[in-house]
Design a protein around this motif. Structure first.
Motif, PDB file in Angstrom:
ATOM      1  N   PRO A   1      -3.836   7.650   9.298  1.00 13.63           N
ATOM      2  CA  PRO A   1      -2.641   8.350   8.826  1.00 13.63           C
ATOM      3  C   PRO A   1      -1.946   9.031  10.011  1.00 13.63           C
ATOM      4  O   PRO A   1      -2.590   9.654  10.856  1.00 13.63           O
ATOM      5  N   GLU A   2      -0.638   8.896  10.028  1.00 13.18           N
ATOM      6  CA  GLU A   2       0.173   9.442  11.115  1.00 13.18           C
ATOM      7  C   GLU A   2       1.068  10.541  10.535  1.00 13.18           C
ATOM      8  O   GLU A   2       1.872  10.286   9.638  1.00 13.18           O
ATOM      9  N   LEU A   3       0.940  11.745  11.070  1.00 12.29           N
ATOM     10  CA  LEU A   3       1.681  12.882  10.531  1.00 12.29           C
ATOM     11  C   LEU A   3       3.183  12.699  10.704  1.00 12.29           C
ATOM     12  O   LEU A   3       3.659  12.345  11.789  1.00 12.29           O
ATOM     13  N   MET A   4       3.937  12.967   9.605  1.00 12.86           N
ATOM     14  CA  MET A   4       5.393  12.896   9.667  1.00 12.86           C
ATOM     15  C   MET A   4       6.008  14.299   9.569  1.00 12.86           C
ATOM     16  O   MET A   4       6.756  14.719  10.430  1.00 12.86           O
ATOM     17  N   PHE A   5       5.690  15.002   8.475  1.00 12.31           N
ATOM     18  CA  PHE A   5       6.290  16.306   8.210  1.00 12.31           C
ATOM     19  C   PHE A   5       5.229  17.269   7.672  1.00 12.31           C
ATOM     20  O   PHE A   5       4.297  16.870   6.986  1.00 12.31           O
ATOM     21  N   VAL A   6       5.473  18.561   7.975  1.00  8.87           N
ATOM     22  CA  VAL A   6       4.649  19.631   7.425  1.00  8.87           C
ATOM     23  C   VAL A   6       5.565  20.663   6.798  1.00  8.87           C
ATOM     24  O   VAL A   6       6.523  21.108   7.442  1.00  8.87           O
TER      25      VAL A   6
ATOM     26  N   PHE B   1      -5.537  12.557  13.247  1.00  7.14           N
ATOM     27  CA  PHE B   1      -6.656  11.661  12.985  1.00  7.14           C
ATOM     28  C   PHE B   1      -7.017  10.812  14.197  1.00  7.14           C
ATOM     29  O   PHE B   1      -6.154  10.447  14.999  1.00  7.14           O
ATOM     30  N   GLY B   2      -8.304  10.481  14.302  1.00  2.00           N
ATOM     31  CA  GLY B   2      -8.733   9.440  15.214  1.00  2.00           C
ATOM     32  C   GLY B   2      -8.341   8.083  14.655  1.00  2.00           C
ATOM     33  O   GLY B   2      -7.869   7.978  13.520  1.00  2.00           O
TER      34      GLY B   2
END
Lengths: 113, 113
Positions: free
Chosen positions: B43-48, A103-104
């Protein structure tokens, strides 16, 4: 990995005006660019998306344009209404993140009546 | 059913507690994600997870432990968290394959005291 820059961070417009939010991405292999709207205390909701094989997409008052050469895409909202006030996030999906979105930083849009 | 359901909606936990966040979807999506969102941030990606296997861990501290028991469920186990881990934790899902819409749950508002 992918990096998404978004501008401006805040945008204030009068009801009925147009609003434009711009994003750039770093990974030329990215192929999917959604825009999410997030109201205070709520989940992000998809409002429009565009894929890399398309240059422009429109849905009523909302449009998105994509320039693959310059690696930037923009959200255009026409005839803004107070209920358009929210935080808008652009995002990109690149091979580094598989199907996940990066995300931006978001744009807080305020529409005053 | 186009819903991603997260429980609980709110959670307050001490730094020595162990708790779990739960996420469920019945859209047949085979990709599921955990994101962390701090106030006024993206939102900040943690896990996929892809087909119930962890495919991406974005250098998340081991005090966060994800689990995907089956294709509909995603858990996030929490242990020995710090106050700075207080945030909105969002679960999302999408169809496998790049360029598909991500559906977000309403999030769990976590406060670590």
């Amino acid at each position: 990995g992918e990096n998404v820059e978004q501008h401006p961070s805040t945008l204030s417009v009068q009801e009925g005006d147009s609003a434009v939010i711009k994003c750039t991405y770093s990974d030329s292999a990215s192929n999917y660019f959604p825009w999410y709207k997030q109201e205070l205390g709520k989940r992000p909701q998809l409002i429009i998306d565009i894929r890399s094989n398309v240059g422009e997409k429109k849905d009523q008052r909302i449009a998105v344009t994509l320039n693959k050469t310059a690696k930037h895409f923009s959200l255009h909202i026409t005839e803004t209404q107070p209920e358009d006030s929210a935080v808008y996030f652009c995002a990109a999906s690149s091979p580094f993140t598989g199907t996940a979105l990066i995300f931006g930083k978001g744009t807080t849009l305020s529409v005053s009546s | 059913d186009t819903e991603v359901t997260q429980t609980p909606k709110h959670l307050v936990m001490g730094m020595t507690n162990k708790k779990s966040l739960k996420c469920e979807q019945h859209m047949g999506h085979r990709a599921m994600y955990w994101y962390k969102q701090k106030a006024k941030k993206p939102p900040e990606l943690m896990f996929v997870y892809s087909y119930e296997k962890l495919s991406i861990n974005e250098s998340v501290p081991s005090r966060f432990s994800p689990e995907c028991p089956n294709s509909s469920l995603l858990n996030l186990h929490l242990h020995a968290l710090q106050p700075e881990d207080s945030a909105l934790y969002l679960c999302a899902s999408s169809q496998e394959g790049r360029g598909t819409e991500a559906f977000f749950g309403q999030g769990t508002r976590l406060t670590v005291v």
